[in-house]
Write an enzyme that holds these catalytic residues in place. Structure first.
Site, PDB file in Angstrom:
ATOM      1  N   GLU A  26       0.928  -1.205  -0.020  1.00  0.00           N
ATOM      2  CA  GLU A  26       0.048  -0.138   0.249  1.00  0.00           C
ATOM      3  C   GLU A  26       0.956   1.203  -0.217  1.00  0.00           C
ATOM      4  OE1 GLU A  26      -3.211  -0.085   3.007  1.00  0.00           O
ATOM      5  OE2 GLU A  26      -3.981  -1.816   2.290  1.00  0.00           O
ATOM      6  N   HIS A  81      -4.047   6.705   0.558  1.00  0.00           N
ATOM      7  CA  HIS A  81      -3.476   5.466   0.376  1.00  0.00           C
ATOM      8  C   HIS A  81      -4.059   4.573  -0.538  1.00  0.00           C
ATOM      9  CE1 HIS A  81      -6.776   3.966   3.255  1.00  0.00           C
ATOM     10  NE2 HIS A  81      -6.305   2.952   2.616  1.00  0.00           N
ATOM     11  N   HIS A  83      -5.190   0.730  -2.157  1.00  0.00           N
ATOM     12  CA  HIS A  83      -5.487  -0.609  -1.856  1.00  0.00           C
ATOM     13  C   HIS A  83      -5.121  -1.119  -3.348  1.00  0.00           C
ATOM     14  CE1 HIS A  83      -8.947   0.489   1.146  1.00  0.00           C
ATOM     15  NE2 HIS A  83      -7.877   0.493   1.630  1.00  0.00           N
ATOM     16  N   ASP A  94      -8.989   0.664   8.257  1.00  0.00           N
ATOM     17  CA  ASP A  94      -9.154   2.131   7.829  1.00  0.00           C
ATOM     18  C   ASP A  94      -9.924   2.889   8.867  1.00  0.00           C
ATOM     19  OD1 ASP A  94      -7.176   1.637   5.816  1.00  0.00           O
ATOM     20  OD2 ASP A  94      -8.859   1.499   4.282  1.00  0.00           O
TER      21      ASP A  94
HETATM   22 ZN    ZN Z   1      -7.155   0.924   3.511  1.00  0.00          ZN
END
Ligand code: ZN
Length: 181
Positions: A26, A81, A83, A94
């Site tokens: 990530e 961020h 995925h 999250d």
């Molecule tokens: Zn996430």
């Protein structure tokens, strides 16, 4: 919808490129700017123990970034961020680890060939979509765009002066008049 986030397409591209470069880990970083308009994307190293499934921003780097933004008069507008194999929807982690209730969390999902971006506000377990506008800038408030009569006059005068200067220059560039004997 709880808010807006305006993201120029060049910056959206930067986020997607960062996410693709770091996959299968990530990728994460900071969205900086003013008001609701993102002006800069700042990647931050992911220090999670399992970076394939989580992200944890490098705290030292994060502190440095926040200091720099403060010095430049910029605001922290949000976090982003990726995925790498998922959709741009907050995971349970999250939601649990979101500590900034009024700050958008942008997620880029790389599950499909075309990257998908979405932004969310996470308020103590409640997830609200943020209206993410890619390829735009926040509308300028009308008052800032209209000119006062004095400003309009100054603009007209400067245009006339510029026109006169052009005439004077073109006259001075003309060859001297031939002398007639
Ligand atoms: Zn996430």
């Amino acid at each position: 919808m709880s808010g807006h986030l305006w993201l120029p397409s060049t910056l959206a591209r930067e986020i997607v490129l960062h996410a693709r470069a770091d996959a299968p880990h990530e990728a994460c970083g900071i969205l900086a700017g003013r008001g609701e308009s993102v002006e800069r994307v700042i990647p931050v190293a992911n220090r999670a123990a399992e970076p394939q499934h989580h992200y944890r921003m490098d705290e030292r780097q994060l502190t440095e970034v926040l200091f720099t933004l403060e010095a430049e008069g910029m605001e922290l507008l949000g976090f982003y961020h990726s995925h790498p194999a998922g959709d741009p929807i907050p995971s349970t982690t999250d939601v649990r680890e979101a500590h900034y209730p009024r700050t958008p969390y942008l997620i880029v999902g790389l599950r499909h060939a075309e990257a998908r971006l979405a932004a969310w506000e996470i308020n103590h377990g409640d997830v609200l979509p943020v209206d993410l506008v890619v390829g735009g800038a926040a509308p300028v408030i009308a008052e800032d765009r209209t000119f006062s009569p004095a400003q309009s006059m100054a603009i007209v005068v400067s245009m006339i002066l510029a026109f006169l200067v052009v005439i004077v220059i073109s006259l001075s560039l003309l060859p001297p008049a031939p002398t007639i004997p």
